[in-house]
Design a protein around this motif. Structure first.
Motif: not given
Length: 234
Positions: A53-56, A102-103, A157-161
């Protein structure tokens, strides 16, 4: 974040952060883990959660906390583990296996950003990464079955971040990748490191699940041991 320590009597610590969907129980994961152990390392294999839910909070911070307890270590990051590893400091050498920076180019950044803004956790979007052709010819049926079939807008969203905020890659890091990769962006790899830092191999996304893995493992071990300078002399 699950982990396993192999060869506890090893002379030096090696932290291997697995990719998205990899499991400690996978035979091909254990094969490379065994290669590291046979080379004399105390191997710390980290299995990441599939859907943070949160990348970091769920990916980067646990990895940082883990390596903080080690005096010295070498770092290997595969795919998403290579993205997480880019946020860590202090490794004597850093080796990336098909890092996910990157995707793939066939995915529109605008659409990804739009989907990511939804922020919901329902897994609505096919991942498209759980095929033997994409992963590697030696991928087992159970390994492919464990690959998450769908992802959520929050995952995007989180992976793009993570991609946007990734720190610069060290100049002495070594990247192993295949130009045939269907899972991660090879362009993002090329944008992040110099040509001299890249070692190409034939196969799918996972070097350790590729048919010719035996031909490349010595180069991987050389990179882990001595960094870029060691690979340049192989």
């Amino acid at each position: 974040m699950e982990h396993r320590v192999t060869n506890e009597d090893g002379d030096e610590d090696l932290v291997w952060i697995l990719g998205w969907g990899n499991r400690l129980r996978h035979e091909n994961v254990q094969w490379l883990e065994g290669c590291f152990a046979d080379a004399g390392y105390r191997v710390h294999t980290l299995q990441i959660p599939d859907f943070p839910a949160d990348f970091y909070g769920e990916w980067v911070r646990p990895a940082k906390e883990y390596v903080a307890d080690l005096d010295d270590y070498r770092l290997v990051g595969h795919s998403t583990g290579g993205l997480i590893g880019a946020y860590l400091d202090g490794a004597e050498t850093t080796t990336y296996l098909s890092p996910w920076w990157g995707y793939t180019e066939d995915m529109s950044e605008g659409i990804l950003d739009l989907v990511g803004k939804l922020g919901i956790r329902h897994k609505l979007i096919p991942s498209g990464v759980s095929t033997r052709e994409a992963i590697g010819s030696l991928a087992t049926d159970s390994q492919l079955a464990d690959g998450p079939g769908n992802v959520s807008p929050r995952f995007i969203r989180e992976t793009r971040r993570g991609h946007r905020e990734r720190p610069p890659i060290d100049e002495d890091a070594v990247v192993f990748c295949t130009l045939q990769d269907q899972v991660v962006s090879t362009r993002a790899i090329g944008d992040a490191v110099t040509e001299s830092q890249v070692v190409l191999y034939d196969g799918g996304h996972e070097l350790f699940s590729s048919e010719r893995r035996e031909a490349y493992v010595d180069d991987v071990l050389a990179a882990v041991d001595g960094g870029l300078a060691a690979v340049e002399t192989v």
